[in-house]
Design a protein around this motif. Structure first.
Motif, PDB file in Angstrom:
ATOM      1  N   ALA A   3      25.825  54.932  -7.999  1.00 16.38           N
ATOM      2  CA  ALA A   3      26.316  55.504  -6.745  1.00 16.38           C
ATOM      3  C   ALA A   3      26.146  57.019  -6.789  1.00 16.38           C
ATOM      4  CB  ALA A   3      27.781  55.151  -6.541  1.00 16.38           C
ATOM      5  N   ASN A  26      23.856  53.894  -2.755  1.00 11.85           N
ATOM      6  CA  ASN A  26      24.461  52.953  -3.697  1.00 11.85           C
ATOM      7  C   ASN A  26      23.449  51.870  -4.030  1.00 11.85           C
ATOM      8  OD1 ASN A  26      27.165  54.073  -3.627  1.00 11.85           O
ATOM      9  ND2 ASN A  26      27.269  53.259  -1.561  1.00 11.85           N
ATOM     10  N   TRP A  28      23.335  48.169  -6.174  1.00 10.85           N
ATOM     11  CA  TRP A  28      24.078  47.124  -6.876  1.00 10.85           C
ATOM     12  C   TRP A  28      23.102  46.180  -7.553  1.00 10.85           C
ATOM     13  CZ3 TRP A  28      25.550  48.494  -1.892  1.00 10.85           C
ATOM     14  CH2 TRP A  28      26.833  49.024  -1.757  1.00 10.85           C
TER      15      TRP A  28
END
Length: 84
Positions: A3, A26, A28
């Motif tokens: 992030a 961001n 993931w």
């Protein structure tokens, strides 16, 4: 998860104008998704892959007179799966 965020909060015109802004990114990996509706009475978690989200937000407050204030809020988010 990675992030990153870059932002600023500034005041101008003897405090009558305030600008807050941020940019973000961001990333993931290995997201897990909870599934229940498509499986009848059963529920379980499954792997959903990887995703990215980036965007910005802006807040502006300008006091024109003691009785009149102008506010502006704006935001943008671009989120998507990169791998299933």
């Amino acid at each position: 998860m990675h992030a990153f965020e870059l932002g600023t909060k500034d005041t101008f015109l003897d405090g009558r104008l305030q600008i807050d802004m941020s940019l973000f990114y961001n990333q993931w990996r290995g997201i897990q998704q909870y599934l229940s509706e498509s499986c009848g009475p059963y529920a379980f978690a499954t792997n959903a892959g990887d995703a990215v989200s980036d965007g910005m937000d802006l807040q502006l407050q300008w006091v024109l007179t003691p009785q009149l204030r102008f506010d502006l809020n704006a935001g943008y988010v671009n989120a998507y799966y990169t791998e299933n």
